[in-house]
Design an enzyme around this catalytic site. Structure first.
Site, PDB file in Angstrom:
ATOM      1  N   CYS A  83      33.380   0.442  39.404  1.00 22.67           N
ATOM      2  CA  CYS A  83      33.466  -0.430  40.579  1.00 22.67           C
ATOM      3  C   CYS A  83      34.153  -1.740  40.194  1.00 22.67           C
ATOM      4  O   CYS A  83      33.661  -2.479  39.327  1.00 22.67           O
ATOM      5  CB  CYS A  83      32.078  -0.719  41.149  1.00 22.67           C
ATOM      6  SG  CYS A  83      32.123  -1.806  42.595  1.00 22.67           S
ATOM      7  N   HIS A 150      38.903   7.452  36.718  1.00 21.83           N
ATOM      8  CA  HIS A 150      39.828   6.887  37.697  1.00 21.83           C
ATOM      9  C   HIS A 150      41.037   6.390  36.919  1.00 21.83           C
ATOM     10  O   HIS A 150      40.900   5.558  36.013  1.00 21.83           O
ATOM     11  CB  HIS A 150      39.177   5.743  38.467  1.00 21.83           C
ATOM     12  CG  HIS A 150      40.013   5.211  39.589  1.00 21.83           C
ATOM     13  ND1 HIS A 150      39.550   5.114  40.870  1.00 21.83           N
ATOM     14  CD2 HIS A 150      41.290   4.769  39.626  1.00 21.83           C
ATOM     15  CE1 HIS A 150      40.510   4.624  41.655  1.00 21.83           C
ATOM     16  NE2 HIS A 150      41.578   4.405  40.905  1.00 21.83           N
TER      17      HIS A 150
END
Length: 288
Positions: A83, A150
């Site tokens: 995040c 990611h």
């Protein structure tokens, strides 16, 4: 996905070829200390399987305690190390952890010793891929069960290209399954990711929000998918904010700009239902 992958949405995407579903990112310290958080942050049922409960944590005490609470009702535990939001970095959670591999190693090791379900981590790549290699090897050394990568750094925007080489490096560096994440908006994107990185699976967040039927090969959200979300959302008692925003995402590529301006201002679930009934032919009888 913060907020958005609660039970109704997870049930929806499973109808469209999604094999594994994740919860929203849950704050481990709040979850372990608050009855209210445990009642509102996570709900599941027998059909919600497999489900991975994703926690944000800064230390092993909080993460392990939260993991123990959900382990009997989950298929896996995931530590969010991706995040990029400023508030998360200030709290030393999310992508902040990409600069603290020893803390992540300790959290994975502790959870593995306390629960008997898989423990994974979701990471980003570093600007220097050598750091990414060392990061994942540390996690692998304490038994992490799989990794999701990611393909952007924590400072890159979502509009910037995915680093396929970084994801491929992770895949080639560990002996556990690797899932790739980043800019998966179609099955063609998924196939490109597979061919360029050799990963074991792909994850989509923004793509699934816009089109929950993505993995079933739909280019845009089919009406029956939207109708089913309305039924599920109402059936599970989804609050107006989440209900409305899911539909705003799904209609993004379907509604005209003028209609979106009207739809996005609707302030209650009855108003949304009225709009869909009048403008889209929603069959209210199917919602029962």
């Amino acid at each position: 996905m913060v907020r958005y992958s609660k039970l109704p949405f997870r049930e929806l995407v499973r109808k469209y070829n999604c094999d594994i579903a994740y919860t929203p990112m849950i704050l481990a310290d709040v979850f372990k200390n608050s009855d209210l958080a445990r009642e509102t942050d996570y709900s599941t049922n027998a059909a919600d399987d497999p489900v991975v409960v994703q926690f944000a944590a800064s230390n092993s005490v909080d993460l392990a305690a939260a993991a123990e609470l959900v382990a009997p009702f989950a298929g896996g535990i995931d530590l969010n190390c991706g995040c990029p939001q400023k508030w998360a970095i200030q709290e030393h959670i999310g992508s902040y952890l990409m600069s603290d591999p020893e803390a992540v190693r300790d959290m994975v090791k502790t959870v593995k010793g306390r629960v008997n379900i898989p423990c994974s981590i979701k990471i980003r790549v570093h600007p220097d891929l050598k750091e990414t290699y060392e990061f994942v090897k540390r996690a692998e050394s304490v038994g992490v069960d799989f990794l999701t990568v990611h393909g952007r750094t924590r400072r890159q925007k979502s509009t910037e290209p995915v680093n396929f080489d970084g994801i491929k490096l992770v895949k080639e560096s560990v002996n556990v399954p690797v899932i790739a994440n980043g800019s998966i908006f179609s099955t063609a994107d998924a196939e490109e990711m597979y061919s360029r990185t050799g990963v074991d699976g792909v994850m989509s967040a923004r793509g699934l929000l816009q089109n929950p039927a993505l993995f079933a090969g739909y280019d845009v959200t089919p009406w029956e998918c939207i109708e089913e979300y309305v039924r599920l959302g109402i059936g599970y008692g989804t609050n107006h904010f989440i209900f409305h925003h899911h539909l705003m995402y799904m209609f993004e590529d379907i509604m005209s700009k003028a209609e979106r301006k009207t739809f996005n201002t609707l302030s209650s679930i009855p108003a949304i239902i009225d709009h869909l009934e009048s403008n889209w032919g929603l069959d209210v009888a199917k919602l029962a």
